[in-house]
Write a protein that holds these residues in place. Structure first.
Motif, short mmCIF file in Angstrom:
data_model
loop_
_atom_site.label_atom_id
_atom_site.label_comp_id
_atom_site.label_asym_id
_atom_site.label_seq_id
_atom_site.Cartn_x
_atom_site.Cartn_y
_atom_site.Cartn_z
N GLU A 62 63.15 35.83 45.15
CA GLU A 62 64.07 35.06 44.00
C GLU A 62 63.55 33.68 44.00
O GLU A 62 63.34 33.18 43.00
N ASP A 63 63.23 33.30 45.18
CA ASP A 63 62.53 31.79 45.22
C ASP A 63 61.47 31.58 44.64
O ASP A 63 60.81 30.58 43.90
N MET A 64 60.57 32.72 44.72
CA MET A 64 59.20 32.77 44.33
C MET A 64 59.23 32.85 42.86
O MET A 64 58.20 32.59 42.02
N VAL A 65 60.00 33.72 42.38
CA VAL A 65 59.66 34.34 40.79
C VAL A 65 59.59 33.18 39.90
O VAL A 65 58.62 33.12 39.12
N PRO A 66 60.31 31.99 40.01
CA PRO A 66 60.21 30.70 38.98
C PRO A 66 58.84 30.15 39.17
O PRO A 66 58.01 29.40 38.34
N ARG A 67 58.10 30.42 40.35
CA ARG A 67 56.76 29.88 40.66
C ARG A 67 55.53 30.72 40.41
O ARG A 67 54.51 30.45 40.59
N LEU A 68 55.80 31.95 40.01
CA LEU A 68 54.90 33.00 39.82
C LEU A 68 53.72 32.33 39.01
O LEU A 68 52.54 32.69 38.74
N ASP A 69 54.17 31.67 37.83
CA ASP A 69 53.30 31.06 36.74
C ASP A 69 52.48 30.03 37.21
O ASP A 69 51.33 29.66 36.55
N PHE A 71 50.50 30.84 39.91
CA PHE A 71 49.31 31.64 40.33
C PHE A 71 48.29 31.95 39.28
O PHE A 71 49.01 31.93 37.87
N GLY A 72 47.13 32.25 39.24
CA GLY A 72 46.13 32.62 38.27
C GLY A 72 46.36 34.17 37.99
O GLY A 72 46.93 34.75 38.73
N VAL A 73 45.73 34.42 36.92
CA VAL A 73 45.76 35.65 36.37
C VAL A 73 45.13 36.58 37.37
O VAL A 73 44.12 36.20 37.93
N GLY A 74 45.82 37.63 38.08
CA GLY A 74 45.22 38.57 39.07
C GLY A 74 45.12 38.01 40.12
O GLY A 74 44.42 38.68 41.22
N ASP A 75 45.92 36.90 40.64
CA ASP A 75 45.95 36.35 41.77
C ASP A 75 46.75 37.34 42.70
O ASP A 75 47.72 37.92 42.62
N ARG A 76 45.95 37.38 44.01
CA ARG A 76 46.57 38.37 45.12
C ARG A 76 48.07 38.24 45.64
O ARG A 76 48.68 39.17 45.88
N ALA A 78 50.46 36.43 44.08
CA ALA A 78 51.20 36.72 42.81
C ALA A 78 51.56 38.11 42.99
O ALA A 78 52.69 38.71 42.79
N TYR A 79 50.42 38.93 42.95
CA TYR A 79 50.55 40.55 42.87
C TYR A 79 51.42 41.04 44.19
O TYR A 79 52.32 42.04 43.88
N THR A 80 51.22 40.27 45.45
CA THR A 80 52.01 40.98 46.60
C THR A 80 53.57 40.53 46.29
O THR A 80 54.31 41.42 46.57
N ALA A 85 58.79 43.17 45.46
CA ALA A 85 59.76 43.35 44.51
C ALA A 85 60.19 44.57 43.89
O ALA A 85 61.14 45.40 43.71
N THR A 86 59.02 45.22 43.27
CA THR A 86 59.06 46.55 42.43
C THR A 86 58.61 47.76 42.97
O THR A 86 58.91 48.64 42.42
N SER A 87 57.88 47.57 44.12
CA SER A 87 57.39 49.02 44.73
C SER A 87 57.76 48.71 46.10
O SER A 87 58.24 49.97 46.76
#
Length: 169
Positions: A62-69, A71-76, A78-80, A85-87
């Motif tokens: 939850e702390d990281m979600v607002p900061r995900l933007d 990260f660059g597209v395809g950033d490892r 951000a993917y993690t 969270a989802t898997s």
């Protein structure tokens, strides 16, 4: 020449190849909902050790979600965060919840560990991984602040508050 024919057909919108449509990445709200769903699923169903670990993970997500933007597209990293969270987190918890409590908590299933111990190990690994990512993001933010302060100092020199006013000795 069928390769050229396929290319022309695709360019003209008459492609014979199936079009693969990827799902868009989850939104910030979907990511937050995913971790909240895990918290709701475990409520009253798992030992306190699991609850504490899940809350540690969900808090970091939850702390990281607002900061995900940031990260660059395809950033490892951000993917993690998103995959945790989802898997990764939901799948680990669901695997544990499918087992009868007595079996999960008392029966050794792998390398001298119960399913409960294995779940705690998995949750600890996820938590440490997310905390490393979080720390890296916060360090980058702190370094940006330091760099901006240096830019201001280089641009403006000393603060006007450090200089005596007009007519001062």
């Amino acid at each position: 020449m069928s390769g050229l024919g396929d290319l022309v057909a695709r360019l003209l919108g008459r492609s014979r190849a199936p079009v693969v449509v990827e799902d868009p990445p989850p939104t910030a709200e979907q990511i937050a909902d995913a971790v909240r769903d895990v918290e709701a699923r475990i409520e009253g169903r798992v030992p306190a050790a699991v609850t504490a670990r899940v809350h540690r993970i969900t808090g970091t997500v939850e702390d990281m979600v607002p900061r995900l933007d940031r990260f660059g597209v395809g950033d490892r990293q951000a993917y993690t965060v998103v995959a945790t969270a989802t898997s990764y987190l939901p799948e680990a918890v669901e695997g544990y919840l499918r087992l009868p409590r007595d079996f999960a908590d008392r029966r050794v299933v792998s390398r001298g560990k119960t399913s409960l111990m294995l779940l705690c190990d998995q949750l600890d690994l996820l938590a440490v991984t997310l905390e490393k990512i979080s720390d890296a993001v916060y360090r980058a933010d702190a370094q940006a602040l330091v760099a901006h302060g240096q830019f201001l100092a280089d641009t403006f020199g000393q603060s006007s508050l450090d200089h005596p006013g007009p007519g001062a000795p």
